[in-house]
Design an enzyme around this catalytic site. Structure first.
Site, PDB file in Angstrom:
ATOM      1  CE1 TYR A 121      -9.318   2.192   8.594  1.00 58.60           C
ATOM      2  CE2 TYR A 121     -10.019   3.953  10.055  1.00 58.60           C
ATOM      3  CZ  TYR A 121      -9.021   3.289   9.374  1.00 58.60           C
ATOM      4  OH  TYR A 121      -7.738   3.731   9.477  1.00 58.60           O
ATOM      5  N   GLY A 158      -0.259   5.166  -1.129  1.00 54.38           N
ATOM      6  CA  GLY A 158      -1.232   5.950  -0.376  1.00 54.38           C
ATOM      7  C   GLY A 158      -0.612   7.130   0.345  1.00 54.38           C
ATOM      8  CD  GLN A 159      -2.704  11.314   4.498  1.00 54.61           C
ATOM      9  OE1 GLN A 159      -3.473  10.495   4.996  1.00 54.61           O
ATOM     10  NE2 GLN A 159      -2.641  12.567   4.901  1.00 54.61           N
ATOM     11  CB  ILE A 196      -2.116  11.265   8.769  1.00 60.78           C
ATOM     12  CG1 ILE A 196      -2.068  10.111   9.782  1.00 60.78           C
ATOM     13  CG2 ILE A 196      -0.705  11.660   8.312  1.00 60.78           C
ATOM     14  CD1 ILE A 196      -1.320  10.398  11.078  1.00 60.78           C
ATOM     15  CG  ASP A 199      -0.476   1.016  -3.960  1.00 61.67           C
ATOM     16  OD1 ASP A 199      -0.427   1.492  -2.818  1.00 61.67           O
ATOM     17  OD2 ASP A 199      -1.507   1.041  -4.653  1.00 61.67           O
ATOM     18  N   GLY A 209       0.835  -1.209   0.000  1.00 61.99           N
ATOM     19  CA  GLY A 209       0.000   0.000   0.000  1.00 61.99           C
ATOM     20  C   GLY A 209       0.866   1.253   0.000  1.00 61.99           C
ATOM     21  CG  ASP A 214      -5.190  -7.619  -4.482  1.00 59.41           C
ATOM     22  OD1 ASP A 214      -5.282  -7.307  -3.279  1.00 59.41           O
ATOM     23  OD2 ASP A 214      -6.163  -7.935  -5.195  1.00 59.41           O
TER      24      ASP A 214
HETATM   25  N1  SER Z   1      -7.903   9.112   9.008  1.00 59.52           N
HETATM   26  C1  SER Z   1      -8.719   7.955   9.278  1.00 59.52           C
HETATM   27  C2  SER Z   1     -10.103   8.169   8.823  1.00 59.52           C
HETATM   28  O1  SER Z   1     -10.561   9.287   8.881  1.00 59.52           O
HETATM   29  C3  SER Z   1      -8.700   7.647  10.749  1.00 59.52           C
HETATM   30  O2  SER Z   1      -7.801   6.613  10.967  1.00 59.52           O
HETATM   31  O3  SER Z   1     -10.742   7.253   8.438  1.00 59.52           O
END
Ligand code: SER
Length: 323
Positions: free
Chosen positions: A146, A14-15, A176, A37, A11, A56
């Site tokens: 999540y 990603g950010q 973040i 990724d 991954g 993947d």
């Molecule tokens: N930045 C994440 C979210 O907003 C939190 O872990 O889903």
């Protein structure tokens, strides 16, 4: 410095991954950090300076092949669906976040991987958790898919520590904030988008209410937390995959006031959506004393220091036509 030498980052486009890979390459050497990724065209920072493979995390066979090909002995798993995307597609969030993690843990067990970093999140908490100065060990009853995957992930990782002696570690990331790669699908993403819009248009429409306080962290501190925990002496750790880490907490209103110190004409309005309910179930501030005591965690950036740095970086990108 550490007992591992070849790091696989899953991954990595990603950010967080896109900034963690260059940082790890500075420490371990370009060829010793293998970025992977789903994305066939990640940013140049990742692809131009060291090995890159399309992977993947759900493909256990491909994961094993890459581990053997490069002699990997450390895995950082950044592949996940975040909170907002997870609510739109709960089954996909479960699949990627849980089956991805168990693949990482299983191949690690089978291939003698020395260290695994798998992040958790403030989303592991829920409305029954104390919301101010949220303790390290507390009620974990999240209401988002999540969050459910993050709690299950913490438990699963700790199970592998206990049962198989794997060295799995992780922190509960707050929101973040960064200027390199945009976040995707999170509830805290407003705190990044607001800076882009402030620099580009001088105004922003926020999807959370002005008084919604959430724990946040600037990317340099996020990278520091990640790398410091990866390097921590195992004998000092009492926790493993669930460390609270904190840097700052703010609301859309206090962030706006901070931005106005550098862009005086900046204005904000509000158009609240489904992400408000997710934010309302999360802590306002975090007690990170276990991370401080067990591996010396300490953040560097507060709100105004971060705001100044973000605006400088994004103004530069804007002047070059990059955003
Ligand atoms: N930045 C994440 C979210 O907003 C939190 O872990 O889903």
């Amino acid at each position: 410095m550490s007992d591992f030498k070849k790091i696989l980052v899953i991954g990595s486009a990603g950010q967080i991954g896109s900034e963690l890979v260059p940082e790890l390459r500075k420490i371990y050497g370009n060829d010793n950090v293998i970025a992977t990724d789903l994305n066939p065209t990640p940013c140049a920072k990742i692809i131009d300076f060291g090995p890159y493979e399309i992977l993947d995390v759900l493909n256990r066979e491909a994961l094993t092949t890459i581990i053997k090909k490069y002699g990997i002995d450390c895995i950082v798993n950044m592949a996940a669906l975040l909170s907002a995307t997870g609510e739109k597609n709960p089954m996909l969030a479960w699949n990627v976040n849980m089956n991805g993690l168990i693949n990482v843990l299983e191949v690690s067990r089978e291939n003698g991987i020395k260290r695994i970093f798998n992040p958790s999140s403030i989303a592991a908490f829920g409305p029954e958790t104390p919301r101010d100065n949220t303790p390290q060990d507390t009620i974990l009853k999240p209401k988002s898919m999540y969050g459910v995957t993050k709690v299950a992930g913490e438990l699963l990782a700790d199970y592998y520590v206990m049962k198989y002696g794997l060295d799995v570690r992780g922190v509960r990331y707050p929101g973040i904030i960064s200027h390199e790669t945009l976040p995707g699908g999170g509830t805290t993403d407003y705190a990044v988008a607001i800076f882009y819009d402030a620099v580009k248009t001088g105004k922003y429409t926020c999807f959370l209410k002005e008084d919604t306080m959430l724990p946040m962290m600037y990317m340099p501190d996020c990278l520091k937390a990640t790398i410091d925990l990866m390097h921590a002496d195992k004998s000092t750790l009492k926790h493993h995959s669930d460390f609270n880490v904190a840097a700052m907490s703010f609301t859309p209103k206090t962030l706006t006031e901070s931005i106005q110190k550098y862009i005086p004409g900046f204005s904000i309005d509000y158009n609240i959506d489904y992400r408000q309910a997710i934010a309302d179930s999360w802590p306002r501030s975090i007690d990170d004393s276990s991370a401080r005591a067990e591996w010396g965690w300490k953040p560097s950036y507060d709100l105004d220091a971060m705001t100044q740095d973000m605006i400088e970086a994004l103004k530069l990108k804007h002047s070059k036509g990059l955003i």
